[in-house]
Design an enzyme around this catalytic site. Structure first.
Site, PDB file in Angstrom:
ATOM      1  N   ALA A 154       0.930  -1.024  -0.027  1.00 24.00           N
ATOM      2  CA  ALA A 154      -0.037  -0.001  -0.087  1.00 24.00           C
ATOM      3  C   ALA A 154       0.880   1.255   0.048  1.00 24.00           C
ATOM      4  CB  ALA A 154      -0.900  -0.198   1.300  1.00 24.00           C
ATOM      5  N   ALA A 167       0.497   5.808   0.611  1.00 16.77           N
ATOM      6  CA  ALA A 167      -0.354   6.789   0.715  1.00 16.77           C
ATOM      7  C   ALA A 167       0.501   8.236   0.668  1.00 16.77           C
ATOM      8  CB  ALA A 167      -1.026   6.644   2.427  1.00 16.77           C
ATOM      9  N   SER A 168      -0.104   9.355   1.179  1.00  8.68           N
ATOM     10  CA  SER A 168       0.536  10.536   1.052  1.00  8.68           C
ATOM     11  C   SER A 168       1.930  10.726   1.862  1.00  8.68           C
ATOM     12  CB  SER A 168      -0.500  11.463   1.205  1.00  8.68           C
ATOM     13  OG  SER A 168      -0.644  11.363   2.608  1.00  8.68           O
ATOM     14  N   ALA A 175       3.449   7.764   3.532  1.00  7.40           N
ATOM     15  CA  ALA A 175       4.259   6.610   3.741  1.00  7.40           C
ATOM     16  C   ALA A 175       3.646   5.497   2.843  1.00  7.40           C
ATOM     17  CB  ALA A 175       4.039   6.299   5.464  1.00  7.40           C
ATOM     18  N   GLN A 176       4.666   4.566   2.769  1.00  6.89           N
ATOM     19  CA  GLN A 176       4.158   3.011   2.274  1.00  6.89           C
ATOM     20  C   GLN A 176       4.422   2.170   3.042  1.00  6.89           C
ATOM     21  OE1 GLN A 176       6.554   4.037  -1.113  1.00  6.89           O
ATOM     22  NE2 GLN A 176       7.650   2.287  -0.938  1.00  6.89           N
ATOM     23  N   LYS A 183       5.744   0.425   7.954  1.00  5.87           N
ATOM     24  CA  LYS A 183       5.341   1.473   7.525  1.00  5.87           C
ATOM     25  C   LYS A 183       6.378   2.568   7.272  1.00  5.87           C
ATOM     26  CE  LYS A 183       1.764   5.103   8.018  1.00  5.87           C
ATOM     27  NZ  LYS A 183       0.550   5.346   9.132  1.00  5.87           N
ATOM     28  N   ASP A 193     -10.236   8.721  11.332  1.00  6.37           N
ATOM     29  CA  ASP A 193     -10.355   8.158   9.886  1.00  6.37           C
ATOM     30  C   ASP A 193     -10.824   6.794   9.485  1.00  6.37           C
ATOM     31  OD1 ASP A 193     -10.360   8.934   7.259  1.00  6.37           O
ATOM     32  OD2 ASP A 193      -8.137   8.427   7.145  1.00  6.37           O
TER      33      ASP A 193
END
Length: 560
Positions: A136, A138-139, A141-142, A157, A292
């Site tokens: 995955a 994201a803005s 991290a990955q 992460k 979230d």
């Protein structure tokens, strides 16, 4: 004001930001905010003629694309704006919500050196195996899957390398731009850009600290220690740091994969009720909640348990806030418009408001739900309507309440996705009643009484000393009042510029008249040739000053 916005190190980024907004049809905002003027004075050009023609795209879609193109910081800003249902209408919220995972992953070669630095050794030494392809991104991290030497699967992460410097530069520019927009663009002032950027800055800096995220996860896990139905992945602190989060891998079904949920034989209705109960307990009982809870952060285990991941964005609610939420929802359900309006006024953060009109509009809103069966009420929609009412009155919610409303909306949508007949109001009713009744519990009344008595005693003890200080300042002539009107500064600057132009105009006229007299009164001879040259120089100077005045007026008109 914007001239101090960007040092040399930030000018390139400012030009990139301005160019992207121009290209996506927001050139007027770039011009009116002063970005264009700063770049032109620094010798940077903006290609206005390259603005894209996007007649088929509405402004929300164009803004989403612009934020996505500008990279992780602006993607994260869009995600935060998607929580501000009190500031933006639903169509903007829905569009910005598409930014959830809008950033591509980085190659393994880019993140590897940072991993070595954070782990103190090569990843292949620290772990038995590491997958180089992220599962995955994201803005900020990955995530990479890995296995400990004992065979336990974990998730790494990893914070994007070098992102902190980019984020801080973007935050500097955002903060100054927000100040300029709020002071110079009255039609955008109602969106509270300074407050939004301040909230975004604090939230983003917290999210960049992965160790803090892990502490949030452990606090929520501790709150649910007696509830086996919620799983929070265990943190491996020997590998976790500010830039690296190592937690247990959750082998579950993503909440959005309904086909897999059905294939596993899981009871959708039971999952909807259990998930809703957990989030309601966080919101109304614990005061620490996952802010979230979208389907990407929720997994269903095959034994029926629910797992939550990604605790970078959490909300905190004090006892008073939880009571206000319960009172508002209860007031709307039982059609108590006066009680609901009182809560909205308390939430308006001191903004100027017509209280009578707000109460009237609240009564109209509450009346919309009159006679609606409890099972047909949409609590997330009710809270969203209340936020829209504040927005219509030019008011703004405190950030913690905006997160609550967003969580309710997401939760209700999640429940109805699992079970179309999901009844959020019925599920929430016992929680609301428990919060409302708790304020009358003997222990709460006793604590409130002790707090009030202590406050009165402290006030009484400090009052004589405060009065003596006040009288001493009055006798010494040090007692005064200060009135600060920021808008007068801008008005004074305009008066100063107008006076400067008027003065230069008078000087120009004097040069023209004086040069004309000199040139008409001289005859021949070497001495008179010098006077003739002086007259010509006066005309040239007057022409130059005239050009400057015209340019100054033109630039001032475009700056506005």
């Amino acid at each position: 004001m914007l001239d101090a916005l960007a040092g040399v190190r930030d000018l390139g980024r400012l030009q990139e930001i301005a160019s992207v907004f121009v290209r996506h049809g927001f050139g007027d905002l770039v011009r009116r905010s002063g970005m264009a003027g700063v770049l032109e004075r620094a010798g940077r050009l903006l290609h206005w003629e390259h603005a894209e023609e996007r007649p088929a795209l509405l402004p929300p879609a164009r803004l989403r694309r612009a934020l996505q193109e500008l990279g992780p910081t602006f993607v994260k800003l869009g995600q935060v704006l998607a929580t501000r249902v009190d500031l933006l209408p639903p169509e903007w919220i829905a569009e910005l919500g598409l930014l959830q995972n809008a950033v591509p992953a980085l190659p393994w070669e880019t993140v590897y050196p940072q991993l070595v630095e954070d782990l103190g050794m090569a990843p292949e030494v620290a772990f038995a195996r590491v997958e180089t392809v992220p599962v995955a991104a994201a803005s900020l991290a990955q995530a990479h899957r890995a296995w400990l030497h004992d065979g336990s699967p974990v998730i790494l992460k990893v914070r994007r390398p070098g992102i902190t410097a980019t984020v801080e530069a973007d935050l500097r520019l955002m903060a100054r731009l927000a100040e300029v927009i709020e002071s110079q663009l009255p039609d955008l002032r109602r969106y509270r850009p300074v407050e939004v950027v301040r909230q975004f800055r604090d939230s983003l800096r917290r999210e960049l600290d992965f160790a803090a995220e892990c502490r949030n996860a452990e606090r929520i896990a501790a709150n649910f220690a007696d509830d086996p139905g919620l799983v929070v992945p265990r943190v491996h602190w020997q590998w976790t740091s500010e830039r690296l989060n190592v937690q247990d891998f959750i082998d579950g079904i993503p909440a959005g994969d309904l086909a897999a949920v059905d294939a596993a034989g899981l009871d959708r209705t039971a999952l909807a009720r259990a998930g809703t109960g957990m989030v309601l307990e966080m919101l109304l009982e614990d005061g620490l909640f996952h802010a979230d809870p979208h389907p990407g952060n929720i997994f269903f285990l095959r034994d029926g348990r629910i797992a939550l991941i990604d605790f970078g964005m959490v909300g905190h609610l004090g006892e008073r806030r939880r009571l206000e939420i319960a009172r508002l929802l209860h007031g709307m359900v039982v059609q108590d418009a006066e009680s609901a309006a009182d809560i909205l006024l308390d939430w308006s953060m001191g903004g100027e408001v017509d209280e009578e009109r707000l109460e009237s509009d609240t009564a109209t809103l509450v009346d919309r739900y009159r006679g609606v069966p409890l099972k047909d009420l949409r609590m997330g929609t009710m809270l969203s309507d209340a936020a829209g009412l504040l927005r219509a009155h030019g008011l703004v919610l405190p950030p913690d309440l905006a997160l609550v409303i967003k969580a309710f909306l997401t939760l209700e949508g999640f429940g109805r996705q699992l079970d179309p007949g999901f009844d959020m109001a019925t599920e929430a009713k016992p929680w609301l009643e428990r919060v409302l009744m708790r304020r009358f519990a003997p222990s709460v009344l006793a604590r409130r009484g002790r707090r009030g008595l202590a406050g009165m005693l402290e006030f009484g003890a400090e009052l004589p000393r405060d009065l003596r200080r006040l009288l001493r300042a009055a006798r010494g002539g040090r007692l005064g009042a200060r009135i600060d009107i920021p808008t007068l500064d801008a008005f004074g600057d305009r008066i100063d510029r107008a006076a400067s132009r008027l003065t230069m105009g008078v000087i120009t006229a004097a040069l023209i008249i004086g040069s004309s007299i000199v040139m008409n009164s001289v005859g021949g001879g070497a001495r008179n040739q010098w006077l003739m040259a002086l007259g010509v120089a006066g005309f040239v100077g007057a022409a130059a000053l005239g050009v400057w005045i015209v340019y100054s007026i033109w630039k001032g008109a475009h700056r506005r």
